[in-house]
Design a protein around this motif. Sequence first.
Motif, PDB file in Angstrom:
ATOM      1  N   CYS A   6       0.831  -1.197   0.000  1.00 22.17           N
ATOM      2  CA  CYS A   6       0.000   0.000   0.000  1.00 22.17           C
ATOM      3  C   CYS A   6       0.869   1.251   0.000  1.00 22.17           C
ATOM      4  N   CYS A   7       1.978   1.177   0.683  1.00 27.13           N
ATOM      5  CA  CYS A   7       2.830   2.345   0.873  1.00 27.13           C
ATOM      6  C   CYS A   7       3.978   2.432  -0.117  1.00 27.13           C
ATOM      7  N   GLU A   8       4.073   1.502  -1.056  1.00 25.28           N
ATOM      8  CA  GLU A   8       5.143   1.553  -2.035  1.00 25.28           C
ATOM      9  C   GLU A   8       4.999   2.800  -2.877  1.00 25.28           C
ATOM     10  N   VAL A   9       6.127   3.389  -3.194  1.00 28.90           N
ATOM     11  CA  VAL A   9       6.144   4.620  -3.967  1.00 28.90           C
ATOM     12  C   VAL A   9       7.005   4.402  -5.205  1.00 28.90           C
ATOM     13  N   SER A  10       6.531   4.915  -6.339  1.00 28.54           N
ATOM     14  CA  SER A  10       7.296   4.785  -7.573  1.00 28.54           C
ATOM     15  C   SER A  10       8.458   5.776  -7.566  1.00 28.54           C
ATOM     16  N   ASN A  11       9.186   5.832  -8.667  1.00 25.09           N
ATOM     17  CA  ASN A  11      10.323   6.741  -8.753  1.00 25.09           C
ATOM     18  C   ASN A  11       9.917   8.156  -8.366  1.00 25.09           C
ATOM     19  N   THR A  12      10.734   8.770  -7.533  1.00 26.66           N
ATOM     20  CA  THR A  12      10.390  10.071  -6.965  1.00 26.66           C
ATOM     21  C   THR A  12      11.102  11.203  -7.677  1.00 26.66           C
ATOM     22  N   ASN A  13      10.354  12.206  -8.070  1.00 25.36           N
ATOM     23  CA  ASN A  13      10.902  13.442  -8.601  1.00 25.36           C
ATOM     24  C   ASN A  13      10.942  14.422  -7.440  1.00 25.36           C
ATOM     25  N   ARG A  14      12.114  14.677  -6.893  1.00 25.02           N
ATOM     26  CA  ARG A  14      12.264  15.497  -5.682  1.00 25.02           C
ATOM     27  C   ARG A  14      11.709  16.911  -5.856  1.00 25.02           C
ATOM     28  N   SER A  15      11.720  17.447  -7.062  1.00 23.97           N
ATOM     29  CA  SER A  15      11.208  18.802  -7.265  1.00 23.97           C
ATOM     30  C   SER A  15       9.688  18.850  -7.120  1.00 23.97           C
ATOM     31  N   LEU A  43      -9.824   9.110 -10.628  1.00 22.15           N
ATOM     32  CA  LEU A  43      -9.013   7.934 -10.986  1.00 22.15           C
ATOM     33  C   LEU A  43      -8.594   7.963 -12.448  1.00 22.15           C
ATOM     34  N   GLU A  44      -9.437   8.529 -13.295  1.00 22.19           N
ATOM     35  CA  GLU A  44      -9.112   8.614 -14.722  1.00 22.19           C
ATOM     36  C   GLU A  44      -7.891   9.498 -14.964  1.00 22.19           C
ATOM     37  N   GLN A  45      -7.611  10.416 -14.045  1.00 16.65           N
ATOM     38  CA  GLN A  45      -6.469  11.329 -14.172  1.00 16.65           C
ATOM     39  C   GLN A  45      -5.194  10.758 -13.552  1.00 16.65           C
ATOM     40  N   LEU A  46      -5.314   9.669 -12.819  1.00 18.24           N
ATOM     41  CA  LEU A  46      -4.180   9.090 -12.106  1.00 18.24           C
ATOM     42  C   LEU A  46      -3.139   8.565 -13.096  1.00 18.24           C
ATOM     43  N   GLU A  47      -1.926   9.052 -12.975  1.00 14.35           N
ATOM     44  CA  GLU A  47      -0.818   8.607 -13.813  1.00 14.35           C
ATOM     45  C   GLU A  47       0.054   7.691 -12.968  1.00 14.35           C
ATOM     46  N   THR A  48      -0.034   6.396 -13.239  1.00 16.93           N
ATOM     47  CA  THR A  48       0.613   5.403 -12.377  1.00 16.93           C
ATOM     48  C   THR A  48       2.134   5.385 -12.499  1.00 16.93           C
ATOM     49  N   SER A  49       2.685   6.043 -13.490  1.00 16.75           N
ATOM     50  CA  SER A  49       4.139   6.079 -13.632  1.00 16.75           C
ATOM     51  C   SER A  49       4.777   7.192 -12.801  1.00 16.75           C
ATOM     52  N   LEU A  50       3.957   8.024 -12.161  1.00 16.56           N
ATOM     53  CA  LEU A  50       4.466   9.157 -11.382  1.00 16.56           C
ATOM     54  C   LEU A  50       4.309   8.917  -9.888  1.00 16.56           C
ATOM     55  N   SER A  51       5.128   9.573  -9.108  1.00 19.45           N
ATOM     56  CA  SER A  51       5.011   9.543  -7.646  1.00 19.45           C
ATOM     57  C   SER A  51       3.972  10.562  -7.207  1.00 19.45           C
ATOM     58  N   VAL A  62      -5.293  21.333  -1.104  1.00 20.88           N
ATOM     59  CA  VAL A  62      -4.699  20.213  -1.837  1.00 20.88           C
ATOM     60  C   VAL A  62      -4.558  19.024  -0.886  1.00 20.88           C
ATOM     61  N   ILE A  63      -4.937  17.834  -1.342  1.00 20.62           N
ATOM     62  CA  ILE A  63      -4.794  16.627  -0.528  1.00 20.62           C
ATOM     63  C   ILE A  63      -3.658  15.764  -1.075  1.00 20.62           C
ATOM     64  N   TYR A  64      -3.743  15.372  -2.347  1.00 20.87           N
ATOM     65  CA  TYR A  64      -2.697  14.595  -3.005  1.00 20.87           C
ATOM     66  C   TYR A  64      -2.236  15.363  -4.234  1.00 20.87           C
ATOM     67  N   PHE A  65      -0.963  15.209  -4.579  1.00 16.61           N
ATOM     68  CA  PHE A  65      -0.427  15.978  -5.708  1.00 16.61           C
ATOM     69  C   PHE A  65       0.847  15.350  -6.248  1.00 16.61           C
ATOM     70  N   ASN A  66       1.210  15.789  -7.427  1.00 22.78           N
ATOM     71  CA  ASN A  66       2.532  15.570  -8.017  1.00 22.78           C
ATOM     72  C   ASN A  66       2.769  16.707  -8.994  1.00 22.78           C
ATOM     73  N   GLU A  67       3.777  16.555  -9.867  1.00 21.49           N
ATOM     74  CA  GLU A  67       4.113  17.662 -10.771  1.00 21.49           C
ATOM     75  C   GLU A  67       3.055  17.910 -11.839  1.00 21.49           C
ATOM     76  N   ARG A  68       2.143  16.977 -12.055  1.00 22.47           N
ATOM     77  CA  ARG A  68       1.114  17.135 -13.094  1.00 22.47           C
ATOM     78  C   ARG A  68      -0.318  17.169 -12.565  1.00 22.47           C
ATOM     79  N   ASN A  69      -0.555  16.606 -11.396  1.00 22.30           N
ATOM     80  CA  ASN A  69      -1.925  16.449 -10.893  1.00 22.30           C
ATOM     81  C   ASN A  69      -2.086  17.002  -9.492  1.00 22.30           C
TER      82      ASN A  69
END
Length: 102
Positions: A6-15, A43-51, A62-69
């Motif tokens: 559940c807690c596994e994280v994909s490659n992380t972009n530190r920025s 869920l349709e916006q979820l990009e599984t290749s991103l952290s 904001v609750i959850y985020f990354n560089e695109r979402n």
Amino acid sequence: MHMSECCEVSNTNRSAEHCPGCKSRGKSVGLLTLKSLLVPYALEQLETSLSYFFCGTSECTVIYFNERNVFRQDDIKVPCRCAVIMSPCNCSEIMSLWDRRH
């Protein structure tokens, strides 16, 4: 599935670790958590290749985020500010809390 998965994280972009809303540093969150908590249109916006990261700042929208979402409360199945008290990886506990309330 184990909680560690559940807690596994994909490659992380530190920025991308800083919240676009409040600029605080987010906590890494696993994809299973997002898949469990996001509503169908989000869920349709979820990009599984991103952290992804969790913003625990109570004043931030904001609750959850990354560089695109960015996912906000309307994108989440449960009232998510309760997650500030819990680890953002406790998806089963959060869903259990939601089930008991509804």
